[in-house]
Design a protein around this motif. Structure first.
Motif, PDB file in Angstrom:
ATOM      1  N   TYR A   1      43.794  64.995  41.759  1.00 31.53           N
ATOM      2  CA  TYR A   1      43.232  65.411  40.470  1.00 31.53           C
ATOM      3  C   TYR A   1      41.782  65.862  40.645  1.00 31.53           C
ATOM      4  N   TYR A   2      41.006  65.065  41.361  1.00 40.26           N
ATOM      5  CA  TYR A   2      39.596  65.405  41.541  1.00 40.26           C
ATOM      6  C   TYR A   2      39.434  66.727  42.285  1.00 40.26           C
ATOM      7  N   LEU A   3      40.139  66.860  43.393  1.00 39.21           N
ATOM      8  CA  LEU A   3      39.967  68.068  44.193  1.00 39.21           C
ATOM      9  C   LEU A   3      40.484  69.317  43.496  1.00 39.21           C
ATOM     10  N   SER A   4      41.595  69.198  42.783  1.00 41.90           N
ATOM     11  CA  SER A   4      42.161  70.398  42.167  1.00 41.90           C
ATOM     12  C   SER A   4      41.493  70.772  40.860  1.00 41.90           C
TER      13      SER A   4
ATOM     14  N   VAL B   1      45.271  74.758  44.194  1.00 47.09           N
ATOM     15  CA  VAL B   1      46.375  74.316  45.030  1.00 47.09           C
ATOM     16  C   VAL B   1      45.872  73.784  46.372  1.00 47.09           C
ATOM     17  N   GLN B   2      44.814  74.364  46.898  1.00 49.14           N
ATOM     18  CA  GLN B   2      44.253  73.873  48.156  1.00 49.14           C
ATOM     19  C   GLN B   2      43.790  72.425  48.014  1.00 49.14           C
TER      20      GLN B   2
ATOM     21  N   ILE C   1      46.981  65.505  49.411  1.00 50.58           N
ATOM     22  CA  ILE C   1      48.204  65.002  50.023  1.00 50.58           C
ATOM     23  C   ILE C   1      47.968  64.699  51.496  1.00 50.58           C
ATOM     24  N   GLY C   2      47.285  65.601  52.185  1.00 56.02           N
ATOM     25  CA  GLY C   2      47.003  65.390  53.606  1.00 56.02           C
ATOM     26  C   GLY C   2      46.160  64.161  53.858  1.00 56.02           C
TER      27      GLY C   2
END
Length: 68
Positions: free
Chosen positions: A25-28, A35-36, A42-43
């Motif tokens: 959530y934070y990154l997107s 999407v990155q 996930i990674g």
């Protein structure tokens, strides 16, 4: 098998619910990576799960397992 299923399952759940969901959530959304950011989250969660499971395996296999 060492008949150990509960603790690894809990470690996976912690990694994927407590790490992956907020991080994705934070990154997107907040960091606006889209999407990155989802794939990065996930990674990172997979790496965290792998590290926790590797530590658990190391600690679990240090003990001597006697035959039944």
């Amino acid at each position: 098998g060492t008949a150990d299923a509960v603790v690894p399952t809990a470690l996976q759940a912690i990694s994927f619910w407590a790490v992956m969901v907020p991080l994705c959530y934070y990154l997107s959304h907040v960091a606006k990576m889209g999407v990155q950011g989802l794939f990065a989250g996930i990674g990172i969660a997979v790496l965290v799960a792998s590290a926790m499971l590797a530590i658990r395996f190391h600690l679990f296999t240090r003990r001597v397992i006697l035959p039944v």
